[in-house]
Design an enzyme around this catalytic site. Sequence first.
Site, PDB file in Angstrom:
ATOM      1  NE  ARG A 233      40.245 -21.200  -6.304  1.00  0.00           N
ATOM      2  CZ  ARG A 233      41.255 -21.466  -7.141  1.00  0.00           C
ATOM      3  NH1 ARG A 233      42.350 -20.737  -7.096  1.00  0.00           N
ATOM      4  NH2 ARG A 233      41.150 -22.442  -8.019  1.00  0.00           N
ATOM      5  CB  THR A 236      41.463 -10.658   3.934  1.00  0.00           C
ATOM      6  OG1 THR A 236      42.219 -11.410   4.895  1.00  0.00           O
ATOM      7  CG2 THR A 236      39.993 -10.719   4.302  1.00  0.00           C
ATOM      8  CB  SER A 237      46.031 -13.226   2.036  1.00  0.00           C
ATOM      9  OG  SER A 237      45.673 -14.399   1.340  1.00  0.00           O
ATOM     10  CG  ASP A 294      39.927 -14.918   8.641  1.00  0.00           C
ATOM     11  OD1 ASP A 294      39.185 -15.882   8.841  1.00  0.00           O
ATOM     12  OD2 ASP A 294      41.130 -15.022   8.325  1.00  0.00           O
TER      13      ASP A 294
END
Length: 540
Positions: A233, A236-237, A294
Site C-alpha cells: 500500500r 508517502t503517496s 523511504d
Amino acid sequence: MIEPTVRADFVAAPIEFSTAKKMTKSPTRRTDKALRVRRVAIDTYRENVAYLHRDCLVYRTEGFQALSKIEIAAGKRHILAVLNVVDDSAIVAPDELGLSEQAFAHLGVDEKTQVRVDHPERPKSLDAVRRKIAGQQLDQADFGAIIGDITRNHYSKPEIAAFIVAASQNELGRDEILYLTRAMVDSGERLDWQEPIVADKHCIGGIPGNRTSMLVVPIVAAHGMLIPKTSSRAITSPAGTADTMEVLATVELPIDKLRRIVRKQRGCLAWGGTARLSPADDILIAVERPLGIDSKGQLIASILSKKVAAGSTHLLIDIPVGPSAKVRHMREAQQLRKLFEYVGDQLGLHLEVVITDGRQPVGKGIGPVLEARDVMRVLQNDPEAPDDLRQKALRLAGRVLEFDPDVRGGRGFAIARDILDSGRALEKMHAIIAAQGKQGTESKPGRLVLEVASPVAGVVTGIDNLQMARIARYAGAPAAKGAGVDLFKKLGDGVKKGEPLYRIHAEFAADFRFAESLCKQDNGYQIGRMADIPPVFVQF
C-alpha cells in the site's frame, strides 16, 4: 466552491495477524501472575498492545511501566506487547489483562482464558541496531536477527523507528542492502510457480497517478505470460497499486486463493500483506509512513524482497527522473540502477531497469478512485483516456513481453498495443477482477470539490509531484478512496488567467479544509513560457 459538510464514515486500517513463537526461554512464572484475558476492541495497526488496570496486583508488584514491553503467555503460546495502564474498570478490571484486536488475534486464545505476564528478555538484535546507529556495517546474521525479531513483534514501534532512521542516516552499503533483502525474504512465505518465466514490473514511486502496473498486468497476462503482481500500500503517496485496485476488486487474498487465481488467469493485482510475502516489509512500511522515510537501501530491499518472495524470475524496474521526483538527476538514477542490478543478480533475478520521464504526474487522476477511472478508460480505449498513461504502459508492457524468448527484441510494443486495442486486455482485467472478488459498490470521487485556477496566463512549465501528492493526501487519499486531485492541465498546455488547473475532491470536511489551505500556500503549478519547460531525462 461547494460548501463542505461533515460525514460520519470511518475507514478502518487493515490488520495483519501472524502466529508468534517464543523468542527465548522464559523465567519461572508464579501462579499469582494469572489474569483473565479481555478483548479490547481497539485497532492498534500492526502493534500488540496490552492493558492493565492501575490497581492490578501484577502491575503494582512487578514494577511494570506504561509503554514498556511485557511478555504474555497462555500455555505454549507467547507474545510481546506494549503496556498501556488504565484507570477505568469498565475497560479492564484489576484481575484482567486487556488485549487490543491485533494482540488478541495474535495470541489466539478465547476471552477469560488465564494468562500470565512477565518482564520480557530484551531482544539481543537491538545491539546490532545500536551499532548501526553508531555508523558500523552490519552482516547477514545481524540483519537476519533484526528482521526476525521485528517479524515476531519483539520490537516496539520506537525500536523499529530507530532501525529505520539508522539505516537511512547511515546509508546502507550494497552488501548490506543484499543482506537486508535476504532477511526480509526469509521472514515469510516464498512462492514457487514452477515456470521458467514469472514476470513482474515495479516503479520506485514518487510520481502521482502512475498506475501503469494495472495496465501492464492484463496485457502481459492476456499474452499468456505469468505475472502475479503483489504490491504494497501507499507509504508517502496518495495511492499505491493495491489501494487503487481495491476500488475495483478485493486485494487482500489468502495465499491459496492467490495461487488459484494466478494459475487460471495468469496474473493478479493483490496486496502482498495477507499472503505473508516479506511480512517484515509491511511492518516497516507502517512505521515509515508517518515518518515520511523511504531511503534508497530500504527502497531496494522492500521492492526486491517482495518480488523474490512472490516467485518472480524476470523483473522490470521503472525509475522516473524529474525535478520533483524521488530521483532528480540522471547520475543518481544510474547509481540506483547499478544497486538494483547488483542485488537482483545476487538473488538470481533477471532484472532490467528503465529510466523514464518523471517531470510531472502520469494520467489525469491522483487518488484511488480517480486513478482507477484513468486505468479503465485506457483499457476501454475511451477517447477521454490519458494518452501519457497509455503510451507509458504500452512501452513498459512491451519490455516485459520481450522477456518471452519467442518475442523478438523491439516487437514487444506492437504486440502490447494489439492486445490493448483488440479489447483482450480489458477482457483479462474483468476476469482478474471477478476472480479476486468484484467490489459490491461503485466508488465515486469525493463530493466536496474545489477548482484551483491559474493566477496568470501562460504555459504550464512545471508541476510539483511532491506538492500535488501532498494536496491529494491532505484531501484524504488513500484512506478516503474518492479523495484526490483531478488534473486539467499538463506540461506545455496553455492556460488563461482564472482557468482551472485542477479540481480537488474530498469526502470529509476536515480533509477538504486541510487541502484547501495547502493549495493556497502553493498550488503546485508553475506558469511561464514554453522555453522554461525542463528537459526530459529518459533512457527507455
